[in-house]
Scaffold this active site. Structure first.
Site, PDB file in Angstrom:
ATOM      1  N   ASN A   7     -10.049  -0.629  -1.078  1.00 31.29           N
ATOM      2  CA  ASN A   7      -8.590  -0.509  -0.961  1.00 31.29           C
ATOM      3  C   ASN A   7      -7.939  -1.060  -2.237  1.00 31.29           C
ATOM      4  OD1 ASN A   7      -5.891  -0.689  -0.320  1.00 31.29           O
ATOM      5  ND2 ASN A   7      -6.203  -1.686   1.661  1.00 31.29           N
ATOM      6  N   CYS A  52       0.821  -1.228   0.000  1.00 29.62           N
ATOM      7  CA  CYS A  52       0.000   0.000   0.000  1.00 29.62           C
ATOM      8  C   CYS A  52       0.848   1.268   0.000  1.00 29.62           C
ATOM      9  CB  CYS A  52      -0.939  -0.001   1.192  1.00 29.62           C
ATOM     10  SG  CYS A  52      -2.010  -1.442   1.158  1.00 29.62           S
ATOM     11  N   HIS A 100      -3.847   6.875   2.507  1.00 27.74           N
ATOM     12  CA  HIS A 100      -4.155   5.547   1.948  1.00 27.74           C
ATOM     13  C   HIS A 100      -5.574   5.151   2.357  1.00 27.74           C
ATOM     14  CE1 HIS A 100      -3.999   1.500   0.691  1.00 27.74           C
ATOM     15  NE2 HIS A 100      -3.900   0.986   1.905  1.00 27.74           N
TER      16      HIS A 100
HETATM   17  O1  UT7 Z   1      -4.021  -1.609   3.214  1.00 31.33           O
HETATM   18  C1  UT7 Z   1      -3.118  -2.409   3.891  1.00 31.33           C
HETATM   19  C2  UT7 Z   1      -3.264  -2.264   5.342  1.00 31.33           C
HETATM   20  N1  UT7 Z   1      -4.498  -2.858   5.793  1.00 31.33           N
HETATM   21  C3  UT7 Z   1      -5.221  -2.246   6.693  1.00 31.33           C
HETATM   22  O2  UT7 Z   1      -4.896  -1.172   7.097  1.00 31.33           O
HETATM   23  C4  UT7 Z   1      -6.408  -2.996   7.235  1.00 31.33           C
HETATM   24  C5  UT7 Z   1      -6.447  -2.882   8.733  1.00 31.33           C
HETATM   25  N2  UT7 Z   1      -7.511  -3.658   9.358  1.00 31.33           N
HETATM   26  C6  UT7 Z   1      -8.807  -3.289   9.250  1.00 31.33           C
HETATM   27  O3  UT7 Z   1      -9.144  -2.353   8.561  1.00 31.33           O
HETATM   28  C7  UT7 Z   1      -9.825  -4.047  10.067  1.00 31.33           C
HETATM   29  O4  UT7 Z   1      -9.154  -4.857  10.997  1.00 31.33           O
HETATM   30  C8  UT7 Z   1     -10.785  -4.915   9.216  1.00 31.33           C
HETATM   31  C9  UT7 Z   1     -11.717  -4.039   8.413  1.00 31.33           C
HETATM   32  C10 UT7 Z   1      -9.990  -5.826   8.309  1.00 31.33           C
HETATM   33  C11 UT7 Z   1     -11.645  -5.775  10.147  1.00 31.33           C
HETATM   34  O5  UT7 Z   1     -12.357  -4.937  11.043  1.00 31.33           O
HETATM   35  P1  UT7 Z   1     -12.309  -5.236  12.621  1.00 31.33           P
HETATM   36  O6  UT7 Z   1     -13.142  -4.221  13.250  1.00 31.33           O
HETATM   37  O7  UT7 Z   1     -10.870  -5.305  13.027  1.00 31.33           O
HETATM   38  O8  UT7 Z   1     -13.008  -6.647  12.705  1.00 31.33           O
HETATM   39  P2  UT7 Z   1     -12.454  -7.995  13.340  1.00 31.33           P
HETATM   40  O9  UT7 Z   1     -11.469  -8.631  12.444  1.00 31.33           O
HETATM   41  O10 UT7 Z   1     -12.059  -7.734  14.755  1.00 31.33           O
HETATM   42  O11 UT7 Z   1     -13.769  -8.873  13.363  1.00 31.33           O
HETATM   43  C12 UT7 Z   1     -14.886  -8.529  14.187  1.00 31.33           C
HETATM   44  C13 UT7 Z   1     -16.003  -9.485  13.899  1.00 31.33           C
HETATM   45  C14 UT7 Z   1     -15.579 -10.963  13.952  1.00 31.33           C
HETATM   46  O12 UT7 Z   1     -16.668 -11.686  14.472  1.00 31.33           O
HETATM   47  P3  UT7 Z   1     -16.705 -12.139  16.018  1.00 31.33           P
HETATM   48  O13 UT7 Z   1     -15.471 -12.970  16.219  1.00 31.33           O
HETATM   49  O14 UT7 Z   1     -16.666 -10.852  16.801  1.00 31.33           O
HETATM   50  O15 UT7 Z   1     -17.979 -12.874  16.120  1.00 31.33           O
HETATM   51  C15 UT7 Z   1     -15.396 -11.315  12.504  1.00 31.33           C
HETATM   52  O16 UT7 Z   1     -15.585 -12.701  12.268  1.00 31.33           O
HETATM   53  O17 UT7 Z   1     -16.505  -9.285  12.572  1.00 31.33           O
HETATM   54  C16 UT7 Z   1     -16.494 -10.521  11.852  1.00 31.33           C
HETATM   55  N3  UT7 Z   1     -16.243 -10.239  10.445  1.00 31.33           N
HETATM   56  C17 UT7 Z   1     -17.226  -9.963   9.576  1.00 31.33           C
HETATM   57  N4  UT7 Z   1     -18.551  -9.881   9.701  1.00 31.33           N
HETATM   58  C18 UT7 Z   1     -19.274  -9.569   8.609  1.00 31.33           C
HETATM   59  C19 UT7 Z   1     -15.048 -10.176   9.798  1.00 31.33           C
HETATM   60  N5  UT7 Z   1     -15.246  -9.856   8.512  1.00 31.33           N
HETATM   61  C20 UT7 Z   1     -16.587  -9.734   8.341  1.00 31.33           C
HETATM   62  C21 UT7 Z   1     -17.392  -9.395   7.236  1.00 31.33           C
HETATM   63  N6  UT7 Z   1     -18.728  -9.330   7.423  1.00 31.33           N
HETATM   64  N7  UT7 Z   1     -16.879  -9.126   6.014  1.00 31.33           N
END
Ligand code: UT7
Length: 330
Positions: A284, A114, A254
């Site tokens: 992204n 990125c 970004h």
């Molecule tokens: O560009 C390169 C650099 N990348 C980044 O900067 C990305 C950085 N990370 C992020 O932006 C975030 O961590 C994400 C958008 C990838 C994920 O968001 P989050 O708030 O960190 O969610 P999480 O991974 O902690 O997941 C929370 C919950 C989980 O369920 P439980 O365990 O709480 O029941 C996941 O299974 O959300 C669930 N989940 C989803 N639910 C619906 C994960 N992906 C999805 C989805 N739809 N697509």
């Protein structure tokens, strides 16, 4: 002193739009989750299997040359930031040059995920500042859909396809690139990568069966590092150059997550009216996000405006660039 100034910007995104609702049809997700956690509403996905990253880059470069009224033969150097090259070699830069007819240019690909565009901009600027080259093109292009597992809801909802390009030319009026602060830390590699296809895990039945040719991301770990690093590097380039929030006209961040962007702007002390954002339309696009933002906002940027470009991504790689915009768009 010769500075490297951006004198034109262009972009390209595939026609096909994939909305959050479209994604609901094949993974367990929903529009509300994607919108509230990331800010993304839709992204572009290339459906034509004969098209690759160089095709998107070539479209952006053709438009760039047309806008600046130059022939591709005038390009001295073309650097392409990408993690989705058409193939391991030849470089996507070489393929773009061939497709646009930039037959006098040399070029290479730059792997910084990125941060590919800001790494490329800082690198290309050196060739302008030394007087070695007069026209350097920096492309940021990624066809992320080709390395996404569309059964993994944690990654497939975040990324999209797109490319952007800028032209760098010498400026002697003080405008253009002023400073950059760039970092990398390979210890972060384990949190965000594509494990197979290189010399460590060459393609095999096992790598395919184990889905090792797709993006692997530990979302929360990357999020935590991104929030800290983006805020730290943007504020440090401001402090280093004695810039206050009032001096900054635009933050060009970004587009990985709206929450990361908002946290960065808050730490810089700038309001949302100064923050470029198009994550809702493109998701992204990895190395494509920053030039696509400049392309979208070009008409609103004025000559002399102070821009802070900032990115964080796989590697880890991160950094900021301060530049003074060099033209008013017609
Ligand atoms: O560009 C390169 C650099 N990348 C980044 O900067 C990305 C950085 N990370 C992020 O932006 C975030 O961590 C994400 C958008 C990838 C994920 O968001 P989050 O708030 O960190 O969610 P999480 O991974 O902690 O997941 C929370 C919950 C989980 O369920 P439980 O365990 O709480 O029941 C996941 O299974 O959300 C669930 N989940 C989803 N639910 C619906 C994960 N992906 C999805 C989805 N739809 N697509």
């Amino acid at each position: 002193m010769i500075r490297a100034a951006i004198t034109a910007v262009a972009g390209y995104v595939p026609e096909n739009v994939m909305t959050n609702t479209d994604l609901e049809k094949f993974v367990d997700t929903n529009d509300e989750w994607i919108t509230s956690r990331t800010g993304i509403k839709e992204r572009r996905i290339e459906l034509d299997p004969t098209k690759a990253t160089s095709d998107m880059g070539a479209e952006a470069v053709k438009l760039l040359c047309k806008k600046r009224h130059i022939s591709p033969e005038e390009i001295d150097l073309l650097i392409c930031g990408t993690v989705t090259p058409d193939m391991s070699f030849p470089s996507t830069s070489n393929l773009i040059c061939a497709k646009v007819g930039a037959k006098n240019a040399w070029g290479f690909d730059l792997t910084a995920a990125c941060s590919g565009f800001i790494y490329g901009l800082a690198t290309g600027a050196q060739f302008i500042e030394t007087g070695r080259h007069k026209k350097v093109v920096i492309v940021g292009a990624d066809m992320m859909s080709r390395i996404l597992d569309f059964t993994d809801r944690a990654t497939c909802v975040i990324f999209g396809d797109g490319a952007g390009a800028v032209l760098l030319e010498p400026s002697e009026d003080g405008l253009g690139m002023q400073d950059f602060v760039l970092h990398s830390d390979g210890n972060g590699g384990k949190h965000l990568n594509m494990p197979a296809g290189g010399s460590l895990h060459p393609a095999s039945h096992d790598t395919v069966n184990n889905k090792m040719h797709y993006v692997y991301q530990e979302g929360q770990a990357v999020f935590k590092h991104a929030v800290y690093a983006m805020a730290e590097v943007t504020t440090s380039i401001m402090t280093k150059n004695k810039l206050t929030a009032n001096d900054i006209k635009w933050l060009v961040p970004h587009q990985a997550n709206k929450r990361i962007i908002e946290a960065t702007a808050e730490r810089m002390g700038i309001g949302p009216d100064k923050v470029m954002m198009n994550i809702e339309r493109y998701g992204n696009t990895t190395a494509g996000t920053l030039p696509l933002l400049l392309w979208d906002y070009e008409k609103q940027i004025k000559k002399g405006d102070n821009l802070i470009l900032s990115a964080f991504g796989g590697g880890f790689t991160w950094g900021s660039i301060w530049l003074k915009w060099s033209y008013d768009s017609k």
